[in-house]
Design a protein around this motif. Structure first.
Motif, PDB file in Angstrom:
ATOM      1  N   ALA A  11      -2.763   4.845   4.255  1.00  0.00           N
ATOM      2  CA  ALA A  11      -3.736   4.410   3.253  1.00  0.00           C
ATOM      3  C   ALA A  11      -4.052   5.489   2.226  1.00  0.00           C
ATOM      4  CB  ALA A  11      -5.019   3.969   3.944  1.00  0.00           C
ATOM      5  N   ILE A  41       0.833  -1.202   0.000  1.00  0.00           N
ATOM      6  CA  ILE A  41       0.000   0.000   0.000  1.00  0.00           C
ATOM      7  C   ILE A  41       0.866   1.249   0.000  1.00  0.00           C
ATOM      8  CG2 ILE A  41      -1.656   1.315   1.394  1.00  0.00           C
ATOM      9  CD1 ILE A  41      -2.796  -1.405   2.297  1.00  0.00           C
ATOM     10  N   ILE A  46       0.990   4.508  -2.758  1.00  0.00           N
ATOM     11  CA  ILE A  46       0.692   5.874  -2.331  1.00  0.00           C
ATOM     12  C   ILE A  46       1.887   6.787  -2.595  1.00  0.00           C
ATOM     13  CG2 ILE A  46       0.246   7.335  -0.311  1.00  0.00           C
ATOM     14  CD1 ILE A  46      -2.202   5.792  -1.346  1.00  0.00           C
ATOM     15  N   ALA A  96      -7.625   1.624   2.897  1.00  0.00           N
ATOM     16  CA  ALA A  96      -7.083   1.901   1.558  1.00  0.00           C
ATOM     17  C   ALA A  96      -8.158   1.722   0.488  1.00  0.00           C
ATOM     18  CB  ALA A  96      -5.889   0.985   1.278  1.00  0.00           C
TER      19      ALA A  96
END
Length: 381
Positions: free
Chosen positions: A243, A201, A205, A343
């Motif tokens: 997230a 994740i 990002i 997320a």
């Protein structure tokens, strides 16, 4: 008689022979000792930097948070067997999950009472449980004097942190739990599993340049009429940032958690709203979610939370971005599930390939001594 005496060695020669024989015995004993397995104390470092020395893996551990039982169940097939006391804070893991622990590990009912990290601390209560190791939470750890009194009684003390800065400190806490219980390899395997899911994740990002959606996560939403509890700089706020969201509490709350006034929440107008709840919210206007609750109950109570004055005016509610998650998934190694559901809620465009249900299935199959069941997260429909 004289001939017999004449054949005996002289006193000096006899002493010499005895000395040689004694020396040979010493050499033999030393050889046996050298062949035995080496035994030495081992040392671990807790989250405060304190050195904790143990002669062997702990067999009687006192914990001040029921979620540490869940943590131990990720690395030990019988987590109750290494405990001498716990706070019996059943609400922190939920009565349904506790019952499953009780059925599988009946000895949990015989464990002594320990003070909760959310309650009053007593050195006497710690010592009465007769642990060989006491593990306390960073946010409510005993004073230096209290720790000194516990250690003076022969009980080792370690501090871990699953609450203040979980993304920074939870891994080291799991490694400490593994080391002190002789389950270091299992702890390392779980840490690698969790890290791989979080890194997946974080990497997406980091590569994305889109504006971060504003997120309001309200712990224990609607437990009281007061609005609004919120993470600040740390705790669940760290999960939101990881997230891909912007935690609206971080700009207004300098501590780990705090309270926002409703006017501030309305002015920031979050685009995503998340409530936490669980069985501890029974009897309030809060969210009922987790093991023991069906989808209809979750939907009705989540709708009730979102319909409150002020909250119902938010863009997140008007646009249909209202979600709920069981608070029992926070402040524990099960937070990997929380991060994944956040997320998918905050950046569905980036994380359509993330499947928290599959992650839960793997947690249950590979790690948890007592599988997690039930509806632990949902979106308002």
């Amino acid at each position: 008689m004289q001939s017999i005496l004449s054949r005996l060695p002289s006193p000096s020669r006899l002493c010499s022979r005895l000395a040689k024989a004694f020396a040979m015995v010493l050499v033999a004993v030393a050889s046996v000792i050298a062949a035995l397995p080496a035994h030495a104390d081992f040392e671990v470092t807790d989250v405060t930097g304190r050195k904790v020395v143990l002669a062997e893996p702990a067999r009687r551990i006192l914990i001040d948070d029921g979620r540490y039982l869940v943590a131990l169940s990720l690395i030990h097939p019988d987590p109750v067997s290494v405990l001498s006391a716990w706070p019996k804070d059943i609400h922190r893991i939920g009565p349904e999950l506790y019952e499953q622990y009780r059925q599988k590990f009946p000895a949990i009912e015989q464990l002594k009472q320990a003070g909760s990290s959310a309650g009053n601390f007593s050195v006497e209560q710690v010592l009465a449980a007769e642990p060989d190791l006491a593990i306390f939470s960073l946010q409510s750890m005993p004073t230096h004097d209290e720790i000194a009194r516990i250690e003076a009684a022969g009980v080792s003390v370690a501090i871990i942190d699953f609450f203040n800065q979980p993304l920074e400190n939870l891994e080291s806490g799991m490694r400490l739990l593994g080391a002190v219980t002789g389950r270091a390899e299992q702890a390392e395997t779980f840490v690698a599993f969790r890290r791989a899911h979080l890194d997946r994740i974080a990497q997406k990002i980091a590569a994305d340049r889109s504006p971060r959606p504003r997120v309001f996560l309200e712990p224990h939403a609607a437990r009281t009429d007061e609005c609004c509890v919120s993470p600040g700089r740390g705790n669940i706020g760290n999960y939101i940032e990881l997230a891909g969201g912007e935690n609206i509490g971080s700009a207004a709350i300098p501590s780990v958690t705090g309270t926002l006034n409703l006017e501030y929440v309305i002015a920031t107008d979050p685009q995503v709203y998340v409530a936490t709840g669980g069985p501890h919210m029974k009897g309030t206007n809060g969210l009922l979610i987790g093991p023991g609750y069906d989808a209809d109950t979750v939907q009705k109570t989540l709708a009730r939370v979102a319909a409150r004055n002020g909250i119902s005016q938010l863009s997140a509610v008007r646009d249909g971005h209202v979600h709920g998650v069981a608070h029992q998934l926070l402040n524990s190694p099960l937070d990997v599930l929380t991060v994944e559901v956040l997320a998918t809620w905050i950046r569905p465009d980036l994380f359509s390939d993330i499947d928290p249900e599959k992650t839960l299935e793997e947690l249950n199959g590979r790690f948890l001594a007592v599988p997690l069941s039930g509806l632990n997260w949902d979106s308002l429909r």
